[in-house]
Design an enzyme around this catalytic site. Structure first.
Site, PDB file in Angstrom:
ATOM      1  N   SER A 124       0.513  -1.182   0.079  1.00 33.95           N
ATOM      2  CA  SER A 124       0.193   0.148   0.268  1.00 33.95           C
ATOM      3  C   SER A 124       0.639   1.006   0.181  1.00 33.95           C
ATOM      4  CB  SER A 124      -0.931  -0.131   1.419  1.00 33.95           C
ATOM      5  OG  SER A 124      -1.859   1.512   1.150  1.00 33.95           O
ATOM      6  N   TYR A 148      -2.517  -0.703  10.489  1.00 38.56           N
ATOM      7  CA  TYR A 148      -2.316  -0.655   9.226  1.00 38.56           C
ATOM      8  C   TYR A 148      -1.441  -0.808   8.236  1.00 38.56           C
ATOM      9  CZ  TYR A 148      -4.023  -1.383   4.337  1.00 38.56           C
ATOM     10  OH  TYR A 148      -3.728  -1.496   3.013  1.00 38.56           O
ATOM     11  N   LYS A 152       2.284  -3.242   6.557  1.00 40.31           N
ATOM     12  CA  LYS A 152       2.479  -3.167   5.618  1.00 40.31           C
ATOM     13  C   LYS A 152       4.070  -2.748   5.118  1.00 40.31           C
ATOM     14  CE  LYS A 152      -1.371  -4.200   3.497  1.00 40.31           C
ATOM     15  NZ  LYS A 152      -2.221  -5.479   2.848  1.00 40.31           N
TER      16      LYS A 152
END
Length: 336
Positions: A124, A148, A152
């Site tokens: 991402s 989040y 990643k």
């Protein structure tokens, strides 16, 4: 090629399954449907005339993954399975580290045990944090302001470490910008649970009459119209990017690549384009900025063009038209 697609029933996963099947690959979906719906895979079959093999399982269960890799003689993995709501990750960080990071460890152990060493990972643009410069290229320093994004980065670091230890792996880290839109058939699209976390599905629900108005978080950014600017990419272009990543991995590598258009659109640009596509008004109010939001974020997509032979082809009008077709034909998503 036999390909295991973790999280293949989800938004990006289902669109990628369509492109893989159309390219002649055999697709095995591994999904626990925690934020997706089995109906999406039936519709993938309707679109392509081909069915996927389905294994219902949890990414944190290494035995289930290993069994699936062996049973279907998989040669590669595309790894979408992960939780992705930024706000929720701030409230429930352990849930995100458990599912995203621990789940990926279990997947990699299963791949190692079965000798499968080709992986396309769903990363991402959140790994870039608050941009130090624009457009964002792959050399930009990595940072994140939420669990989040950090999950990643941790997975990317883990994959780089794995490649250093075992340089015969073929790994692509695809850093998505803002996926939007839907398949042109209107049969599959984004189906968020509850209140949408992302802009376009919220705009779509306002246009279709499910919500009264859009809150635009911040109208005083240093952007052309004061609203936040993002790089929106059509989900079908994104799906093609995964196919290209697989096709281009002829030799061992661990390569991070941006998948974006390189064009920034503001929130108000999206609202206007959606009103044009739908013929419906999208009422909005300008509200205070949200903590952690940034003014602008868009990609430098040159590396994807040179290394993957991939460029985005669909513009904002296509994104909005396809999103509206999905939303208007499926006002309650797959649950209907």
């Amino acid at each position: 090629m036999n390909i295991l697609v973790t999280g293949g029933a989800g938004y990006i996963g289902s669109h990628t399954c369509v492109e893989l099947l159309n390219a002649g690959h055999r697709v095995v979906v591994f999904d626990n449907f925690c934020n997706s719906h089995p109906e999406s895979l039936k519709r993938v079959a309707t679109i392509t005339g081909k069915s996927v093999d389905l294994v219902e399982g949890d990414i944190r269960n290494g035995h289930q993954i290993e069994q699936a890799l062996r049973d279907f003689k998989c040669e590669a993995v595309i790894h979408f399975a992960g939780l992705k709501a930024v706000g929720e990750s701030v409230q429930l960080p352990l849930k995100y580290y458990d599912n995203n990071v621990v789940g990926t460890v279990r997947l990699l152990e299963a791949m190692q045990a079965t000798g499968v060493k080709t992986l396309v990972f769903s990363s991402s643009a959140t790994v870039y944090g608050d941009p130090q410069y624009l457009p964002l290229n792959e050399e930009h320093p990595l940072s994140a302001s939420n669990a989040y994004g950090r999950s990643k980065i941790m997975i990317e670091d883990m994959l780089r470490d794995l490649f250093r230890a075992q340089p015969d792996w073929k790994i692509s880290l695809l850093r998505y910008f803002n996926p939007v839109g839907a398949h042109a058939s209107g049969l599959i699209g984004e189906d968020p649970d509850g209140i949408p976390n992302n802009l376009m599905p919220f705009v779509a629900q306002v246009a279709v009459g499910k919500r009264d108005q859009l809150n635009i978080w911040g109208g005083d950014y240093a952007t052309p119209d004061g609203t936040g600017v993002r790089d929106f990419i059509h989900v079908v272009d994104l799906a093609h990017g995964h196919l290209k990543a697989l096709e281009q991995m002829q030799q061992a590598q661990c390569l991070a690549v941006n998948l974006g258009t390189g064009i920034g659109y503001s929130v108000l640009d999206v609202v206007k384009a959606y009103e044009k596509a739908s013929g419906k008004p999208v009422p909005y109010v300008i509200a205070a900025r949200r903590p952690g939001d940034i003014a602008s974020c868009y990609a430098e997509p040159a590396l994807a063009a040179s290394r993957l032979n991939w460029t985005a082809k669909l513009g904002l009008d296509d994104m909005c038209a396809d999103s509206w077709r999905w939303q208007s034909q499926n006002p309650n998503g797959f649950k209907a």
